[in-house]
Design a protein around this motif. Structure first.
Motif, short mmCIF file in Angstrom:
data_model
loop_
_atom_site.label_atom_id
_atom_site.label_comp_id
_atom_site.label_asym_id
_atom_site.label_seq_id
_atom_site.Cartn_x
_atom_site.Cartn_y
_atom_site.Cartn_z
N LEU A 23 63.25 46.73 55.96
CA LEU A 23 63.70 46.35 54.92
C LEU A 23 63.16 44.80 54.49
O LEU A 23 62.40 44.57 53.44
CB LEU A 23 65.11 46.04 54.63
N THR A 24 63.05 44.10 55.55
CA THR A 24 62.29 42.72 55.42
C THR A 24 60.84 42.84 54.98
O THR A 24 60.31 42.11 54.10
CB THR A 24 62.59 41.75 56.77
N ALA A 25 60.13 43.84 55.88
CA ALA A 25 58.74 43.83 55.47
C ALA A 25 58.43 44.49 54.06
O ALA A 25 57.56 44.47 53.73
CB ALA A 25 58.24 45.14 56.74
N THR A 26 59.49 45.17 53.67
CA THR A 26 59.08 45.87 52.22
C THR A 26 59.28 44.79 51.44
O THR A 26 58.37 44.78 50.39
CB THR A 26 60.47 46.88 51.93
N VAL A 27 60.19 43.73 51.37
CA VAL A 27 60.17 42.60 50.54
C VAL A 27 58.99 41.76 50.79
O VAL A 27 58.14 41.24 49.81
CB VAL A 27 61.31 41.57 50.68
N THR A 28 58.20 41.76 52.01
CA THR A 28 57.42 40.65 52.35
C THR A 28 55.98 41.42 51.78
O THR A 28 55.09 40.52 51.40
CB THR A 28 57.09 40.65 53.96
N ALA A 47 66.29 36.18 46.00
CA ALA A 47 67.19 36.44 44.57
C ALA A 47 67.04 37.83 44.16
O ALA A 47 68.07 38.37 43.77
CB ALA A 47 66.71 35.46 43.45
N PHE A 48 65.90 38.55 44.12
CA PHE A 48 65.88 40.06 43.74
C PHE A 48 66.17 40.95 44.69
O PHE A 48 66.68 41.85 44.50
CB PHE A 48 64.25 40.01 43.13
N TYR A 49 66.16 40.31 46.07
CA TYR A 49 66.69 41.22 47.14
C TYR A 49 68.22 41.27 46.75
O TYR A 49 68.78 42.50 46.99
CB TYR A 49 66.39 40.51 48.49
N ALA A 50 68.82 40.24 46.38
CA ALA A 50 70.37 40.16 46.07
C ALA A 50 70.42 40.97 44.89
O ALA A 50 71.62 41.66 44.80
CB ALA A 50 70.78 38.81 46.11
N ILE A 51 69.69 40.88 43.75
CA ILE A 51 69.96 41.47 42.61
C ILE A 51 70.01 42.79 42.82
O ILE A 51 70.90 43.86 42.39
CB ILE A 51 69.14 41.14 41.67
N LEU A 72 68.27 52.81 40.38
CA LEU A 72 68.43 51.97 39.51
C LEU A 72 68.28 50.63 40.16
O LEU A 72 67.78 49.67 39.46
CB LEU A 72 69.78 52.04 38.86
N ALA A 73 68.45 50.41 41.52
CA ALA A 73 68.52 48.98 41.99
C ALA A 73 67.00 48.26 41.86
O ALA A 73 66.91 47.05 41.32
CB ALA A 73 68.76 48.95 43.47
N PRO A 74 65.88 48.90 41.97
CA PRO A 74 64.55 48.35 41.77
C PRO A 74 64.42 48.01 40.12
O PRO A 74 63.70 47.08 39.92
CB PRO A 74 63.50 49.28 42.36
N VAL A 75 64.98 48.95 39.56
CA VAL A 75 64.61 48.91 37.95
C VAL A 75 65.37 47.52 37.66
O VAL A 75 64.95 47.04 36.81
CB VAL A 75 65.22 50.25 37.24
N ILE A 76 66.52 47.48 38.09
CA ILE A 76 67.24 46.26 37.46
C ILE A 76 66.86 44.88 37.96
O ILE A 76 66.64 44.15 37.15
CB ILE A 76 69.03 46.34 37.98
N ALA A 77 66.26 45.01 39.22
CA ALA A 77 65.57 43.82 39.88
C ALA A 77 64.22 43.51 39.03
O ALA A 77 64.00 42.33 38.75
CB ALA A 77 65.36 44.14 41.47
N ALA A 78 63.62 44.54 38.53
CA ALA A 78 62.15 44.34 37.80
C ALA A 78 62.54 44.04 36.39
O ALA A 78 61.93 42.95 35.97
CB ALA A 78 61.68 45.64 37.65
N VAL A 79 63.77 44.51 35.83
CA VAL A 79 64.01 43.91 34.41
C VAL A 79 64.42 42.46 34.41
O VAL A 79 64.08 41.78 33.74
CB VAL A 79 65.29 44.57 34.05
N ALA A 199 60.76 44.57 42.24
CA ALA A 199 61.18 46.07 42.43
C ALA A 199 61.42 46.36 43.87
O ALA A 199 62.21 47.13 44.46
CB ALA A 199 60.56 46.77 41.55
N MET A 200 60.31 45.86 44.71
CA MET A 200 60.35 46.22 45.98
C MET A 200 61.37 45.64 46.64
O MET A 200 62.16 46.22 47.60
CB MET A 200 58.97 45.71 46.56
#
Length: 312
Positions: A23-28, A47-51, A72-79, A199-200
């Motif tokens: 999961l950390t590598a995905t954000v990185t 912050a987007f990880y938390a969103i 929906l989680a990545p969509v909401i973070a991207a918005v 989104a990632m």
């Protein structure tokens, strides 16, 4: 493929570490895409990880199927990234870095005060992730899910880099003036990459929420955003495998030092101190001896030894 083959080979006690690593590598990967190709520094990626995590968790708590919540989680973070990035990306350099850091601090403050999100106590009772009627309960299932998320992030990042937009971003990172003169819509591309990296992070946050079943503002400290940046720099900005390698190196070092710090006779503050020391020391050594990161250095070393192999 290696990520999918590795979980069954790991001892049960290491599966939780592997899930958090993936999961950390995905954000990185998103951070490397943003910094290495778009030339934008973000100190608020957590912050987007938390969103993403809170979005998936809240949807699931209110009866939305967990798989739909994960989608929906990545969509909401991207918005959220688009709404925040439109004004923020007008900033440059350290101004943008501090602005993204401020976004995370504001988000953490809001979450701590929001009763609908659990407040400072946290959001509890998040159900497990259910895929096609199968509920993931064991660490091994989440290890596979985290591996798939990481593989998807790497695949998307690779396709973006080789695309026309990716080439335009590299040109803008090298010379913004020249890229703009060539007709590259720099602002639009940077906003798109900002949203993609968010989104990632949001997708990884969704898996994180279902895996732990509990979220609190303390799960996403400012140090976490700094961790993502350090991992991206250590692995090599502007590369795809670099963030994965950087995350692996840093997480292994942190785990080793935490094991040493929790031995009998060590003071209670030792784990926290050594964790901070890892990021500081690794970043300093990388800047001094591997300024372009671990993966580019290994590639140069491999190319340098290749002629000797042919001669031998």
């Amino acid at each position: 493929m290696l990520g999918l083959a590795l979980p069954p080979l790991l001892p049960e006690r290491h599966l939780a570490t592997f899930v958090l690593f993936a999961l950390t590598a995905t954000v990185t990967v998103g951070v490397s895409l943003l910094m290495g190709y778009a030339g934008q520094v973000s100190l608020g990626q957590a912050a987007f990880y938390a969103i993403g995590a809170y979005a998936a968790g809240l949807l699931a708590v209110h009866g939305v199927p967990s798989l739909l919540g994960l989608l929906l989680a990545p969509v909401i973070a991207a918005v959220a990234a688009v709404l925040l990035g439109a004004p923020l990306l007008r900033l440059r350099g350290h101004h943008l870095a501090f602005a993204t850091l401020a976004v995370q601090l504001i988000l953490l403050s809001l979450l701590a005060q929001a009763d609908w999100a659990g407040g400072a106590i946290g959001l509890q009772g998040i159900p497990r992730l259910t895929i096609l009627g199968y509920e993931l309960r064991e660490d091994l299932g989440y290890a596979y899910a985290a591996s798939l998320v990481l593989a998807l992030a790497v695949l998307i990042a690779r396709n973006v880099i080789v695309s026309r937009a990716g080439r335009a971003l590299r040109a803008a990172a090298t010379s913004e003036t020249a890229a703009a003169a060539s007709g590259v819509p720099i602002g639009r591309y940077r906003l798109a990459v900002f949203a993609l990296s968010a989104a990632m992070a949001g997708l990884a946050g969704g898996v994180y929420a279902y895996y732990l079943g509990y979220l609190s503002p303390g799960s996403f400290p400012v140090l976490l955003s700094i961790e993502f940046v350090v991992m991206a720099v250590v692995g090599g900005l502007g590369t795809i495998t670099g963030p994965v390698a950087g995350a692996a190196v840093v997480i292994v070092l942190v785990q080793v030092l935490n094991t040493l710090a929790t031995r009998p006779g060590m003071p209670g503050y030792a784990p926290a101190v050594l964790s901070y020391a890892v990021y500081a020391v690794v970043l300093i050594l990388c800047v001094l001896y591997l300024p372009k990161g671990l993966v580019p250095a290994l590639r140069r070393a491999t190319r340098a030894t290749a002629p000797d192999r042919r001669q031998s």
